[in-house]
Design a protein around this motif. Sequence first.
Motif, PDB file in Angstrom:
ATOM      1  N   LYS A 308     -21.758 -45.666  82.498  1.00 27.08           N
ATOM      2  CA  LYS A 308     -21.389 -44.711  81.521  1.00 27.08           C
ATOM      3  C   LYS A 308     -22.080 -45.227  79.926  1.00 27.08           C
ATOM      4  CE  LYS A 308     -16.980 -43.590  83.583  1.00 27.08           C
ATOM      5  NZ  LYS A 308     -15.466 -43.391  83.392  1.00 27.08           N
ATOM      6  N   ARG A 309     -22.426 -46.346  79.991  1.00 30.52           N
ATOM      7  CA  ARG A 309     -23.328 -46.798  78.739  1.00 30.52           C
ATOM      8  C   ARG A 309     -24.532 -47.660  79.192  1.00 30.52           C
ATOM      9  NH1 ARG A 309     -24.447 -50.531  74.843  1.00 30.52           N
ATOM     10  NH2 ARG A 309     -24.274 -49.890  72.498  1.00 30.52           N
ATOM     11  N   PRO A 310     -25.636 -47.066  79.640  1.00 30.78           N
ATOM     12  CA  PRO A 310     -26.577 -47.476  80.307  1.00 30.78           C
ATOM     13  C   PRO A 310     -27.490 -48.193  79.486  1.00 30.78           C
ATOM     14  CG  PRO A 310     -26.923 -45.284  79.927  1.00 30.78           C
ATOM     15  CD  PRO A 310     -25.630 -45.360  79.556  1.00 30.78           C
ATOM     16  N   GLY A 311     -27.029 -49.359  78.921  1.00 28.58           N
ATOM     17  CA  GLY A 311     -27.749 -50.180  77.898  1.00 28.58           C
ATOM     18  C   GLY A 311     -28.435 -51.275  78.683  1.00 28.58           C
ATOM     19  N   PRO A 312     -29.280 -52.117  78.253  1.00 24.22           N
ATOM     20  CA  PRO A 312     -29.730 -53.160  78.963  1.00 24.22           C
ATOM     21  C   PRO A 312     -28.951 -54.538  78.911  1.00 24.22           C
ATOM     22  CG  PRO A 312     -30.990 -53.128  76.995  1.00 24.22           C
ATOM     23  CD  PRO A 312     -30.122 -51.865  77.134  1.00 24.22           C
ATOM     24  N   GLU A 313     -28.134 -54.461  78.154  1.00 22.55           N
ATOM     25  CA  GLU A 313     -27.280 -55.698  78.118  1.00 22.55           C
ATOM     26  C   GLU A 313     -26.075 -56.077  79.219  1.00 22.55           C
ATOM     27  OE1 GLU A 313     -25.269 -53.004  75.465  1.00 22.55           O
ATOM     28  OE2 GLU A 313     -27.073 -53.319  75.987  1.00 22.55           O
ATOM     29  N   TYR A 314     -25.487 -54.873  79.625  1.00 26.24           N
ATOM     30  CA  TYR A 314     -24.435 -55.513  80.529  1.00 26.24           C
ATOM     31  C   TYR A 314     -25.086 -55.767  81.870  1.00 26.24           C
ATOM     32  CZ  TYR A 314     -21.893 -52.898  77.147  1.00 26.24           C
ATOM     33  OH  TYR A 314     -21.228 -52.365  76.160  1.00 26.24           O
ATOM     34  N   PRO A 315     -26.409 -55.300  82.422  1.00 25.15           N
ATOM     35  CA  PRO A 315     -26.747 -55.617  83.668  1.00 25.15           C
ATOM     36  C   PRO A 315     -27.073 -57.434  83.624  1.00 25.15           C
ATOM     37  CG  PRO A 315     -27.731 -53.998  83.164  1.00 25.15           C
ATOM     38  CD  PRO A 315     -27.089 -54.277  81.787  1.00 25.15           C
ATOM     39  N   LEU A 316     -27.132 -57.976  82.570  1.00 23.78           N
ATOM     40  CA  LEU A 316     -27.377 -59.462  82.679  1.00 23.78           C
ATOM     41  C   LEU A 316     -26.088 -60.045  82.888  1.00 23.78           C
ATOM     42  CD1 LEU A 316     -29.009 -61.880  82.050  1.00 23.78           C
ATOM     43  CD2 LEU A 316     -28.671 -61.888  79.712  1.00 23.78           C
ATOM     44  N   GLU A 317     -25.133 -59.786  82.250  1.00 24.79           N
ATOM     45  CA  GLU A 317     -23.553 -60.235  82.336  1.00 24.79           C
ATOM     46  C   GLU A 317     -23.308 -60.007  83.752  1.00 24.79           C
ATOM     47  OE1 GLU A 317     -20.661 -59.882  79.401  1.00 24.79           O
ATOM     48  OE2 GLU A 317     -22.106 -59.087  77.830  1.00 24.79           O
TER      49      GLU A 317
END
Length: 479
Positions: A308-317
């Motif tokens: 729902k917030r497709p930024g690049p930071e969450y895939p790393l976590e």
Amino acid sequence: MVVMERQTERERGRLPEPGRRRSRRGRRVLIGAVAGCAVLGGVLVLLPWDGGDAPPPAPGPAAVARGAVTTGVPAALPDLAALIGDRISHLRAHPLDGASWAVLGAAYVEQGSRTADAANWPKAEKALQTSLKTGAKRNPQALEGLAALAVARRDFPAAKKWGESAVKTAPKRWTAHAVLVDAYTGLGDQEGVGRALDKVLELHPGTPAAGALAAAVYRDRGWREDAAARISDAAAGAEAPAERAAYLEQAGRLAFERGDREEALRFFQEALRTDPDQRAAQAGQGRALAALGRTTDALSAYQAASAKRPGPEYPLELGELYESLGLGQAARVEYDLLRDRVRGAEAAGADGQLLLGRLEADHGDAAEAVRVLRAEWGRQPGTAVADALGWALHRTGADEEALEFAAIATDGDKGGGVRSALHVFHRGMIERSLDRYGPARRHLREALTINPYFSPLRVPEAKRALTELGEPPVEGPPT
């Protein structure tokens, strides 16, 4: 970072109490989106009121969002959509309205920050540049909007340029000083951060917005108790749900950074209850749930936040959580997704090099990480970049140089005052590779003391390293 103070018309004494009689003719009521809008860009509209003794209608979503974005406070996503549609319709009929172009640009910046949709950045830039061209050249609203856009893109030199121009044009405009706090932070200019924060607290004292900004600065200085007190007061004083949810999410991050999993989870859950569109809180919920061992719930929270917030930071976590569970293929899918999202954001003018460097250092090409992060350090030498570059150098075996950057990231005298468990862990591991066992022991223990749950991958690594280092040798008195 931009914020606002709200106040109702009745609290300012401009509306009669509900029980007082009103004439049905000749009466007008003053409708304003926020307090202070005559100074900060909001509008006051005189309309006839024929509602008898009933209270006047509340401002519509567009007016509420306009009051928020013109004073820098987080706005609700539905209200932002209404404001954007309203300003687009207005500008079709009034294309030379420079103030409305500035409002539209600020709304796009806020919407892009909330949704991580980089498509907003070119739209915001076009609207704000049009505002400069069609309005007065010395246009503090548009200049401040361009500074906020640069912060959202992680272009801190540009943020400094536009922010300082806004301050020069309107020195009493506190929101311009607020955006400079973010710009100077990204550039590692601690003195500039202090000056900008002092001006905010002087011009806008005692407000939730100023308190939230102070909390962020205090956190970076390592003043954790002061930061927690400030953000708690800000959340309690905020009136609008989107604003309160943003401060609750900030409080949750602070709680997690000091290792309080349960309190962090409560803050994140309350933020989501207050504003279901607060996706940063949903990712924070995943972080706290993973630390509590509730892995299935953590994965679900991360997946929802990333979708729902497709930024690049969450895939790393999320990828590192998968990796900690032995799910290497799922982790690689997330890392590839991060690379795709960074490319998309950079095509829209954003700077994703810090995140890309962190990914490559741990899960890709460490030499490429050093190349990327050296360039980033040369352009905007903030504390986070110092930490990432030091770690990337360590991963390539350049430990002596790595320690120089790790010291910058962890030494308060050099700007690294933030008490980051990850930064201290990196320094301890670099010192271990240099056979500096005493400092390595001290920093690895410190990392686990600051936050025993700071990373599902790195916490077990820190514990293994401490076990291998063992206890310091016991030496007797000299003969």
